[in-house]
Design a protein around this motif. Structure first.
Motif, PDB file in Angstrom:
ATOM      1  N   VAL A  57      38.843  34.996  36.154  1.00 26.58           N
ATOM      2  CA  VAL A  57      39.978  34.814  35.247  1.00 26.58           C
ATOM      3  C   VAL A  57      41.021  33.899  35.888  1.00 26.58           C
ATOM      4  O   VAL A  57      41.659  33.077  35.219  1.00 26.58           O
ATOM      5  CB  VAL A  57      40.590  36.188  34.885  1.00 26.58           C
ATOM      6  N   ALA A  58      41.170  34.030  37.225  1.00 32.39           N
ATOM      7  CA  ALA A  58      42.163  33.216  37.935  1.00 32.39           C
ATOM      8  C   ALA A  58      41.644  31.820  38.257  1.00 32.39           C
ATOM      9  O   ALA A  58      42.380  31.009  38.842  1.00 32.39           O
ATOM     10  CB  ALA A  58      42.565  33.932  39.228  1.00 32.39           C
ATOM     11  N   GLY A  59      40.395  31.548  37.930  1.00 28.27           N
ATOM     12  CA  GLY A  59      39.831  30.229  38.193  1.00 28.27           C
ATOM     13  C   GLY A  59      39.277  30.062  39.593  1.00 28.27           C
ATOM     14  O   GLY A  59      39.033  28.947  40.047  1.00 28.27           O
ATOM     15  N   TRP A  60      39.067  31.169  40.295  1.00 25.72           N
ATOM     16  CA  TRP A  60      38.489  31.129  41.635  1.00 25.72           C
ATOM     17  C   TRP A  60      36.985  31.398  41.540  1.00 25.72           C
ATOM     18  O   TRP A  60      36.511  31.947  40.529  1.00 25.72           O
ATOM     19  CB  TRP A  60      39.088  32.211  42.532  1.00 25.72           C
ATOM     20  N   PRO A  61      36.239  31.096  42.613  1.00 24.65           N
ATOM     21  CA  PRO A  61      34.813  31.471  42.622  1.00 24.65           C
ATOM     22  C   PRO A  61      34.665  32.986  42.577  1.00 24.65           C
ATOM     23  O   PRO A  61      35.379  33.704  43.290  1.00 24.65           O
ATOM     24  CB  PRO A  61      34.298  30.911  43.946  1.00 24.65           C
ATOM     25  N   MET A  62      33.750  33.464  41.755  1.00 18.28           N
ATOM     26  CA  MET A  62      33.571  34.916  41.615  1.00 18.28           C
ATOM     27  C   MET A  62      33.156  35.564  42.933  1.00 18.28           C
ATOM     28  O   MET A  62      33.567  36.680  43.258  1.00 18.28           O
ATOM     29  CB  MET A  62      32.513  35.221  40.549  1.00 18.28           C
ATOM     30  N   ILE A  63      32.323  34.853  43.676  1.00 21.03           N
ATOM     31  CA  ILE A  63      31.817  35.428  44.930  1.00 21.03           C
ATOM     32  C   ILE A  63      32.974  35.687  45.901  1.00 21.03           C
ATOM     33  O   ILE A  63      32.990  36.698  46.622  1.00 21.03           O
ATOM     34  CB  ILE A  63      30.734  34.512  45.548  1.00 21.03           C
ATOM     35  N   LEU A  64      33.975  34.776  45.859  1.00 21.82           N
ATOM     36  CA  LEU A  64      35.131  34.944  46.740  1.00 21.82           C
ATOM     37  C   LEU A  64      35.930  36.184  46.322  1.00 21.82           C
ATOM     38  O   LEU A  64      36.340  36.997  47.167  1.00 21.82           O
ATOM     39  CB  LEU A  64      36.012  33.694  46.672  1.00 21.82           C
ATOM     40  N   GLY A  65      36.128  36.331  45.029  1.00 21.43           N
ATOM     41  CA  GLY A  65      36.862  37.501  44.541  1.00 21.43           C
ATOM     42  C   GLY A  65      36.151  38.799  44.876  1.00 21.43           C
ATOM     43  O   GLY A  65      36.782  39.787  45.283  1.00 21.43           O
ATOM     44  N   GLY A  66      34.832  38.792  44.736  1.00 20.76           N
ATOM     45  CA  GLY A  66      34.050  39.988  45.049  1.00 20.76           C
ATOM     46  C   GLY A  66      34.155  40.365  46.508  1.00 20.76           C
ATOM     47  O   GLY A  66      34.354  41.542  46.860  1.00 20.76           O
ATOM     48  N   VAL A  67      34.046  39.349  47.355  1.00 17.60           N
ATOM     49  CA  VAL A  67      34.095  39.609  48.805  1.00 17.60           C
ATOM     50  C   VAL A  67      35.478  40.100  49.213  1.00 17.60           C
ATOM     51  O   VAL A  67      35.609  41.051  49.996  1.00 17.60           O
ATOM     52  CB  VAL A  67      33.699  38.323  49.572  1.00 17.60           C
ATOM     53  N   LEU A  68      36.518  39.460  48.674  1.00 25.08           N
ATOM     54  CA  LEU A  68      37.883  39.888  49.041  1.00 25.08           C
ATOM     55  C   LEU A  68      38.152  41.328  48.580  1.00 25.08           C
ATOM     56  O   LEU A  68      38.742  42.123  49.315  1.00 25.08           O
ATOM     57  CB  LEU A  68      38.910  38.937  48.421  1.00 25.08           C
ATOM     58  N   ALA A  69      37.702  41.638  47.380  1.00 26.49           N
ATOM     59  CA  ALA A  69      37.913  43.012  46.879  1.00 26.49           C
ATOM     60  C   ALA A  69      37.166  44.019  47.744  1.00 26.49           C
ATOM     61  O   ALA A  69      37.665  45.122  48.020  1.00 26.49           O
ATOM     62  CB  ALA A  69      37.454  43.105  45.431  1.00 26.49           C
ATOM     63  N   ALA A  70      35.957  43.648  48.175  1.00 27.66           N
ATOM     64  CA  ALA A  70      35.184  44.560  49.027  1.00 27.66           C
ATOM     65  C   ALA A  70      35.851  44.731  50.385  1.00 27.66           C
ATOM     66  O   ALA A  70      35.800  45.810  50.984  1.00 27.66           O
ATOM     67  CB  ALA A  70      33.767  44.042  49.193  1.00 27.66           C
ATOM     68  N   LEU A  71      36.473  43.649  50.877  1.00 25.64           N
ATOM     69  CA  LEU A  71      37.194  43.761  52.150  1.00 25.64           C
ATOM     70  C   LEU A  71      38.354  44.749  52.013  1.00 25.64           C
ATOM     71  O   LEU A  71      38.589  45.570  52.901  1.00 25.64           O
ATOM     72  CB  LEU A  71      37.732  42.393  52.568  1.00 25.64           C
ATOM     73  N   VAL A  72      39.062  44.648  50.893  1.00 22.59           N
ATOM     74  CA  VAL A  72      40.161  45.597  50.639  1.00 22.59           C
ATOM     75  C   VAL A  72      39.600  47.021  50.587  1.00 22.59           C
ATOM     76  O   VAL A  72      40.170  47.960  51.151  1.00 22.59           O
ATOM     77  CB  VAL A  72      40.887  45.248  49.323  1.00 22.59           C
ATOM     78  N   ALA A  73      38.451  47.176  49.924  1.00 23.44           N
ATOM     79  CA  ALA A  73      37.837  48.507  49.807  1.00 23.44           C
ATOM     80  C   ALA A  73      37.436  49.044  51.176  1.00 23.44           C
ATOM     81  O   ALA A  73      37.638  50.231  51.475  1.00 23.44           O
ATOM     82  CB  ALA A  73      36.625  48.438  48.888  1.00 23.44           C
ATOM     83  N   ALA A  74      36.878  48.172  52.016  1.00 28.35           N
ATOM     84  CA  ALA A  74      36.458  48.610  53.355  1.00 28.35           C
ATOM     85  C   ALA A  74      37.672  49.034  54.169  1.00 28.35           C
ATOM     86  O   ALA A  74      37.626  50.026  54.897  1.00 28.35           O
ATOM     87  CB  ALA A  74      35.703  47.484  54.055  1.00 28.35           C
ATOM     88  N   LEU A  75      38.751  48.274  54.039  1.00 25.72           N
ATOM     89  CA  LEU A  75      39.974  48.608  54.761  1.00 25.72           C
ATOM     90  C   LEU A  75      40.524  49.944  54.267  1.00 25.72           C
ATOM     91  O   LEU A  75      40.908  50.808  55.055  1.00 25.72           O
ATOM     92  CB  LEU A  75      41.003  47.493  54.537  1.00 25.72           C
ATOM     93  N   ALA A  76      40.535  50.106  52.936  1.00 27.56           N
ATOM     94  CA  ALA A  76      41.035  51.351  52.356  1.00 27.56           C
ATOM     95  C   ALA A  76      40.180  52.525  52.797  1.00 27.56           C
ATOM     96  O   ALA A  76      40.689  53.610  53.090  1.00 27.56           O
ATOM     97  CB  ALA A  76      41.046  51.246  50.834  1.00 27.56           C
TER      98      ALA A  76
END
Lengths: 263, 188
Positions: A57-76
């Motif tokens: 939706v933000a115009g970024w690569p989906m793979i990047l968004g997925g990886v960043l979200a997973a990093l947040v999840a791992a940190l959480a």
């Protein structure tokens, strides 16, 4: 039915991408199961799918968004370690709610959302294959290095502390590589196929393997075998990959006569 | 005279609040010290305090430089269903299989969940005992052992271990009396 498609060069990249991930995810799943954290894989996958949708939706690569979200999840996950399965449930609810709201309110997200949940593996490209190859090349040796602290953490949790050492950085590293691997698999294979490949092969390997080393090998073989059958069936019968993969792997468990009460 | 591994003075330990102590002793290489006392006296808590596993509220613990500690804790996680062999278990802690009782030595290639409860407990104990450590802390080592295991443990501890110091917490007075070179009472 059209099984000639299996030989079509168009599907080689998607097949190889999935095959690499189908070898890698069960290895991650062996340690998640050891740590009673297999539900974390589903939380990582849900978070990755929501992140991928948000990125699109933000115009970024989906793979990047997925990886960043997973990093947040791992940190959480690391920060909320004491919450255990409760933390994973909260992450899943958050990711599911956010993802569905995006799908409901953005036309582009609707199409991508279906792809992520159905598991449209056939749309993966060279970038996914490259990422999967790099992930295997990096994660497999790292897992080998982390194996001892992960096993000791379950069997002898006081081992490192009694020696004045801190195992937490290594355990956190495992969370990170698990999150990244599942995220990559989610944007390539879909949410439930990624989860099924983390959960089912270790379930069978724990039952039948004669040693940990054999269990690792067996889980990877089961993952690749189950994935290959699923790929062929879904392509030949023109069915979405994710559900086919989940059903094939669960049928494998049933055929192995595993006792559900011990899962 | 053998090197002092551990010098403990006025140790008071606990969790949110002090629950055990004060305790004082000195341990040299080759010694086996028994911590005796009634249930609830805090023997296990004091044992954990020796390596930093619980909060120390008072007193002092002086360790020999570079002291390597191995701690056998009470209560293990259920390992049923985990595909791990006995050999792999020993490899994790760096324990040597040399010296294992014959009834276990031949089964190291088997999965842990194929062993009897007593065999598994002995193997876990051995994984903490037969390691390259200067100080070994044993917390109720005879719990869940079968008679053969208890006898073998007593025999093993009864032999000279000049390179190590050992602290044993046990309700098994027979074991304490048989193997310990010194006993310290912990008050309730």
């Amino acid at each position: 039915m059209n099984f000639d498609l299996l030989l079509d060069p168009l599907f080689r990249v998607p097949f190889l991408t999935g095959l690499l991930l189908a070898a890698l995810l069960p290895l991650i799943g062996m340690y998640l199961r050891l740590r009673h954290e297999w539900l974390a894989a589903l939380a990582f996958a849900q978070m990755a799918s929501a992140g991928a949708l948000l990125a699109m939706v933000a115009g970024w690569p989906m793979i990047l968004g997925g990886v960043l979200a997973a990093l947040v999840a791992a940190l959480a996950k690391g920060l909320m370690a004491r919450a255990g399965a409760g933390a994973y449930a909260l992450m899943m609810l958050l990711a599911w709610g956010g993802g569905v709201l995006l799908v409901a309110n953005h036309p582009l997200a609707e199409q991508a959302g279906h792809a992520l949940f159905d598991g449209q593996l056939y749309f993966t490209g060279d970038g996914h294959l490259l990422a999967a190859g790099i992930a295997c090349a990096v994660v497999v040796p790292l897992l080998s290095w982390l194996s001892r602290p992960l096993l000791l953490g379950r069997l002898f949790p006081e081992f490192y502390r009694a020696r004045g050492l801190d195992a937490r950085p290594r355990l956190m590293l495992f969370d990170l590589i698990a999150g990244l691997s599942v995220a990559l698999a989610t944007v390539s294979l879909g949410v439930m196929a990624a989860f099924a490949l983390v959960f089912v092969p270790p379930l069978v390997a724990y039952r039948f393997a004669r040693s940990w080393r054999a269990g690792m090998a067996l889980s990877a073989v089961i993952g690749m075998g189950g994935y290959s059958v699923s790929f062929a069936v879904s392509l030949g019968l023109d069915q979405p990959f994710g559900p086919v993969c989940a059903v094939v792997l669960v049928m494998l468990v049933a055929s192995a006569s595993l006792d559900p009460s011990r899962m | 005279m053998a090197e002092v591994l551990l010098r403990v003075t006025g140790l008071v330990a606990g969790y949110a609040a002090p629950v055990a102590g004060p305790l004082g002793f000195e341990l040299r290489r080759g010694e086996i010290l028994g911590l005796a006392g009634p249930n609830g006296a805090g023997k296990s808590t004091l044992l954990k305090a020796l390596w930093g596993g619980v909060r120390v509220f008072g007193g002092h613990i002086e360790k020999a430089p570079g002291l390597a500690i191995s701690h056998q804790a009470q209560g293990f996680d259920d390992l049923r269903g985990v595909p791990l062999t006995g050999r792999e278990l020993l490899g994790l802690t760096g324990a040597t299989p040399d010296g294992l009782p014959p009834w276990l030595a031949g089964r190291l290639g088997e999965r842990l969940d194929r062993l009897s409860g007593g065999q598994l407990q002995f193997l876990r104990l051995w994984a903490c005992l037969a390691v390259p450590a200067d100080l070994i802390l044993l917390d109720e080592p005879t719990n869940n052992l079968d008679r053969a295991g208890v006898a073998y443990l007593a025999d093993w501890l009864g032999r000279a271990h000049s390179g190590q110091g050992i602290v044993v917490v046990s309700h098994d007075h027979g074991l304490i009396d048989a193997v310990c070179t010194r006993v310290v009472e912990v008050g309730a």
